[in-house]
Write a protein that holds these residues in place. Structure first.
Motif, PDB file in Angstrom:
ATOM      1  N   THR A   1       0.504  -0.995   0.325  1.00 32.79           N
ATOM      2  CA  THR A   1       0.133  -0.525   0.275  1.00 32.79           C
ATOM      3  C   THR A   1       1.202   1.440  -0.034  1.00 32.79           C
ATOM      4  O   THR A   1       0.961   1.475   1.136  1.00 32.79           O
ATOM      5  CB  THR A   1      -1.009  -0.098   1.092  1.00 32.79           C
ATOM      6  N   ASN A   2       0.847   1.810  -0.901  1.00 32.66           N
ATOM      7  CA  ASN A   2       1.044   3.259  -1.201  1.00 32.66           C
ATOM      8  C   ASN A   2       0.651   4.550  -0.581  1.00 32.66           C
ATOM      9  O   ASN A   2      -0.534   4.240  -1.304  1.00 32.66           O
ATOM     10  CB  ASN A   2       2.571   3.375  -2.395  1.00 32.66           C
ATOM     11  N   PRO A   3       0.525   5.398   0.503  1.00 34.07           N
ATOM     12  CA  PRO A   3      -0.410   6.333   0.443  1.00 34.07           C
ATOM     13  C   PRO A   3       0.132   8.139  -0.195  1.00 34.07           C
ATOM     14  O   PRO A   3      -0.641   8.936   0.440  1.00 34.07           O
ATOM     15  CB  PRO A   3      -0.268   6.854   2.360  1.00 34.07           C
ATOM     16  N   SER A   4       1.423   7.545  -0.797  1.00 35.36           N
ATOM     17  CA  SER A   4       1.078   9.123  -1.642  1.00 35.36           C
ATOM     18  C   SER A   4       0.274   9.515  -2.504  1.00 35.36           C
ATOM     19  O   SER A   4      -0.298   8.795  -3.527  1.00 35.36           O
ATOM     20  CB  SER A   4       2.899   8.780  -2.177  1.00 35.36           C
ATOM     21  N   GLY A   5       0.123  10.748  -2.593  1.00 35.56           N
ATOM     22  CA  GLY A   5      -0.756  11.480  -3.695  1.00 35.56           C
ATOM     23  C   GLY A   5      -0.616  12.309  -2.749  1.00 35.56           C
ATOM     24  O   GLY A   5      -0.951  12.887  -1.183  1.00 35.56           O
ATOM     25  N   THR A   6      -2.413  13.207  -3.048  1.00 36.23           N
ATOM     26  CA  THR A   6      -3.056  14.443  -3.355  1.00 36.23           C
ATOM     27  C   THR A   6      -4.246  13.717  -1.952  1.00 36.23           C
ATOM     28  O   THR A   6      -4.667  13.194  -3.353  1.00 36.23           O
ATOM     29  CB  THR A   6      -3.036  15.610  -3.568  1.00 36.23           C
ATOM     30  N   TRP A   7      -5.132  14.084  -0.567  1.00 32.97           N
ATOM     31  CA  TRP A   7      -6.103  13.253  -0.600  1.00 32.97           C
ATOM     32  C   TRP A   7      -6.727  14.072  -0.435  1.00 32.97           C
ATOM     33  O   TRP A   7      -6.613  15.005   0.591  1.00 32.97           O
ATOM     34  CB  TRP A   7      -5.500  12.879   0.462  1.00 32.97           C
ATOM     35  N   LYS A   8      -8.334  14.578  -0.719  1.00 35.04           N
ATOM     36  CA  LYS A   8      -9.263  15.422  -0.879  1.00 35.04           C
ATOM     37  C   LYS A   8     -10.713  15.122   0.282  1.00 35.04           C
ATOM     38  O   LYS A   8     -11.141  13.964  -0.003  1.00 35.04           O
ATOM     39  CB  LYS A   8      -9.155  15.614  -2.358  1.00 35.04           C
ATOM     40  N   ILE A   9      -9.903  16.185   1.488  1.00 35.89           N
ATOM     41  CA  ILE A   9     -11.242  14.866   2.927  1.00 35.89           C
ATOM     42  C   ILE A   9     -12.402  16.176   3.233  1.00 35.89           C
ATOM     43  O   ILE A   9     -12.547  17.395   2.659  1.00 35.89           O
ATOM     44  CB  ILE A   9     -10.444  15.757   4.103  1.00 35.89           C
ATOM     45  N   SER A  10     -13.523  15.165   3.233  1.00 29.08           N
ATOM     46  CA  SER A  10     -14.382  15.928   3.771  1.00 29.08           C
ATOM     47  C   SER A  10     -14.484  15.080   4.769  1.00 29.08           C
ATOM     48  O   SER A  10     -14.855  14.609   5.430  1.00 29.08           O
ATOM     49  CB  SER A  10     -15.406  15.282   3.220  1.00 29.08           C
ATOM     50  N   LEU A  11     -14.070  16.614   5.982  1.00 32.28           N
ATOM     51  CA  LEU A  11     -14.451  16.196   6.866  1.00 32.28           C
ATOM     52  C   LEU A  11     -15.270  16.899   8.473  1.00 32.28           C
ATOM     53  O   LEU A  11     -15.847  18.376   8.204  1.00 32.28           O
ATOM     54  CB  LEU A  11     -12.995  16.634   8.179  1.00 32.28           C
ATOM     55  N   VAL A  12     -16.686  16.010   9.141  1.00 36.27           N
ATOM     56  CA  VAL A  12     -17.459  16.611   9.951  1.00 36.27           C
ATOM     57  C   VAL A  12     -16.927  16.892  10.753  1.00 36.27           C
ATOM     58  O   VAL A  12     -16.284  16.700  11.665  1.00 36.27           O
ATOM     59  CB  VAL A  12     -18.699  15.569   9.181  1.00 36.27           C
ATOM     60  N   GLY A  13     -17.772  18.682  11.401  1.00 36.97           N
ATOM     61  CA  GLY A  13     -17.245  19.100  12.077  1.00 36.97           C
ATOM     62  C   GLY A  13     -17.873  18.963  13.360  1.00 36.97           C
ATOM     63  O   GLY A  13     -19.383  18.230  13.132  1.00 36.97           O
ATOM     64  N   PRO A  14     -17.468  19.306  14.510  1.00 39.86           N
ATOM     65  CA  PRO A  14     -17.964  19.566  16.104  1.00 39.86           C
ATOM     66  C   PRO A  14     -19.450  20.505  15.624  1.00 39.86           C
ATOM     67  O   PRO A  14     -20.393  19.906  16.259  1.00 39.86           O
ATOM     68  CB  PRO A  14     -17.788  18.999  17.229  1.00 39.86           C
TER      69      PRO A  14
ATOM     70  N   SER B   1      -4.790  24.022   3.876  1.00 38.33           N
ATOM     71  CA  SER B   1      -6.830  24.733   4.711  1.00 38.33           C
ATOM     72  C   SER B   1      -7.785  26.032   3.681  1.00 38.33           C
ATOM     73  O   SER B   1      -7.143  27.028   4.277  1.00 38.33           O
ATOM     74  CB  SER B   1      -7.481  25.093   5.804  1.00 38.33           C
ATOM     75  N   PRO B   2      -8.569  25.068   2.653  1.00 38.24           N
ATOM     76  CA  PRO B   2      -9.661  25.975   2.193  1.00 38.24           C
ATOM     77  C   PRO B   2     -10.161  27.048   2.679  1.00 38.24           C
ATOM     78  O   PRO B   2      -9.705  28.330   2.684  1.00 38.24           O
ATOM     79  CB  PRO B   2      -9.736  25.748   1.423  1.00 38.24           C
TER      80      PRO B   2
ATOM     81  N   GLY C   1     -21.056  19.810  13.174  1.00 36.55           N
ATOM     82  CA  GLY C   1     -22.742  19.791  11.770  1.00 36.55           C
ATOM     83  C   GLY C   1     -21.698  20.370  10.824  1.00 36.55           C
ATOM     84  O   GLY C   1     -22.367  20.248   9.360  1.00 36.55           O
ATOM     85  N   GLN C   2     -20.781  21.766  10.403  1.00 31.39           N
ATOM     86  CA  GLN C   2     -20.299  21.600   9.597  1.00 31.39           C
ATOM     87  C   GLN C   2     -18.771  21.075   8.702  1.00 31.39           C
ATOM     88  O   GLN C   2     -18.361  20.114   9.385  1.00 31.39           O
ATOM     89  CB  GLN C   2     -19.335  23.940   9.698  1.00 31.39           C
ATOM     90  N   THR C   3     -19.113  20.595   7.341  1.00 26.71           N
ATOM     91  CA  THR C   3     -18.381  19.857   6.692  1.00 26.71           C
ATOM     92  C   THR C   3     -16.595  20.565   6.202  1.00 26.71           C
ATOM     93  O   THR C   3     -17.369  21.956   5.945  1.00 26.71           O
ATOM     94  CB  THR C   3     -18.874  19.369   5.615  1.00 26.71           C
ATOM     95  N   TYR C   4     -16.224  20.288   6.095  1.00 25.23           N
ATOM     96  CA  TYR C   4     -14.125  21.025   5.661  1.00 25.23           C
ATOM     97  C   TYR C   4     -14.223  19.814   5.063  1.00 25.23           C
ATOM     98  O   TYR C   4     -14.110  19.085   4.785  1.00 25.23           O
ATOM     99  CB  TYR C   4     -13.929  21.179   6.751  1.00 25.23           C
ATOM    100  N   TYR C   5     -13.450  21.016   3.764  1.00 27.52           N
ATOM    101  CA  TYR C   5     -13.087  20.503   3.097  1.00 27.52           C
ATOM    102  C   TYR C   5     -11.486  20.785   2.414  1.00 27.52           C
ATOM    103  O   TYR C   5     -11.319  21.235   1.516  1.00 27.52           O
ATOM    104  CB  TYR C   5     -13.293  20.917   1.468  1.00 27.52           C
ATOM    105  N   PRO C   6     -10.418  20.221   3.919  1.00 23.52           N
ATOM    106  CA  PRO C   6      -8.813  20.386   3.236  1.00 23.52           C
ATOM    107  C   PRO C   6      -8.251  19.144   3.005  1.00 23.52           C
ATOM    108  O   PRO C   6      -8.863  17.742   1.681  1.00 23.52           O
ATOM    109  CB  PRO C   6      -8.312  20.125   4.799  1.00 23.52           C
ATOM    110  N   GLU C   7      -7.319  19.738   2.293  1.00 22.95           N
ATOM    111  CA  GLU C   7      -6.303  18.970   1.214  1.00 22.95           C
ATOM    112  C   GLU C   7      -4.806  18.496   1.719  1.00 22.95           C
ATOM    113  O   GLU C   7      -4.311  19.154   2.344  1.00 22.95           O
ATOM    114  CB  GLU C   7      -5.951  19.343  -0.458  1.00 22.95           C
TER     115      GLU C   7
END
Length: 236
Positions: free
Chosen positions: A26-39, A63-64, A41-47
């Motif tokens: 397994t190679n984890p290298s690369g850019t991961w586009k994240i969808s994170l639900v904060g406490p 962090s956009p 209830g808002q969703t954040y989209y960092p990379e």
């Protein structure tokens, strides 16, 4: 007795090595586009961009929301394909832990803000192979003590195919057969010089914002092949 013991030690070492190799597929290298639900209830989209640094892992986090790029800390991949990384800024620390399955990542993140802790779920999708090549590159070729320069403009499609142009002193050329395989980027161009047709094959190892490799030019009609050192550095 000693020979039997040595035999079993050899087998054990071989098994351990094979096991380690199996877990390193397994190679984890690369850019991961994240969808994170904060406490809240808002969703954040960092990379998160994970890179190999010798035998270690490192990378960056964008962090956009705050238009801020941070360094990834404590980046590691466990034998069960769980990827860990941490980011810290302005009193906030976020520790991610997620399972890698192909180009998907999912798990939980521990948010620690001024002593208060929250757990949040997240998912992520890895950018298509070659996505990091998209952009403008300043290309250099060393030819018999002289340096030739060119501008390489690349685009990676959603299918991972890489297209673009390379523009040198004689004008632009469309790249063909653009491919990124295990960190090695290859492509070719065709042209004509002094009445002879030629094919230029580029091959280089991608190391972050740099490519280091070689250029092989072949003029089949006259049976000539020349090899040169080739490098490129990302401009944007």
């Amino acid at each position: 007795m000693r020979s039997i013991t040595a035999f079993f030690i050899t087998v054990l070492l071989a098994f351990t090595a094979m096991h380690a190799m199996a877990n390193s597929n397994t190679n984890p290298s690369g850019t991961w586009k994240i969808s994170l639900v904060g406490p809240n209830g808002q969703t954040y989209y960092p990379e998160a961009t994970v890179k190999e640094n010798g035998s270690n892992l490192g990378g960056s986090y964008y962090s956009p929301t705050y238009d801020q790029t941070l360094e990834l800390q404590d980046v590691r991949l466990e034998s069960n394909n769980t990827l860990h990384f941490t980011v810290s800024t302005q009193g906030l620390t976020v520790a991610y832990a997620g399972n890698v399955e192909g180009n998907k990542l999912s798990g939980s993140a521990r948010l620690d803000y001024q002593g208060q802790q929250y757990d949040a779920g997240f998912t992520a999708v890895r950018e298509a192979q070659g996505g990091g090549l998209t952009g403008t590159w300043n290309s250099k070729t060393e030819r018999q003590g002289q340096t030739g320069t060119a501008t390489l403009i690349l685009t990676a499609g959603s299918d991972g195919k890489i297209s673009g142009t390379i523009e040198a002193r004689r004008g632009p050329s469309e790249i063909k057969d653009g491919n990124l395989d295990d960190g090695v980027f290859t492509f070719s161009t065709e042209g004509q010089y002094q009445g002879y047709d030629y094919v230029a094959n580029y091959r280089g190892l991608v190391e972050g914002d740099e490519i280091k490799g070689e250029l092989i030019i072949t003029a089949a009609s006259v049976g000539q092949t020349r090899k040169f050192s080739w490098t490129a550095k990302k401009a944007d």
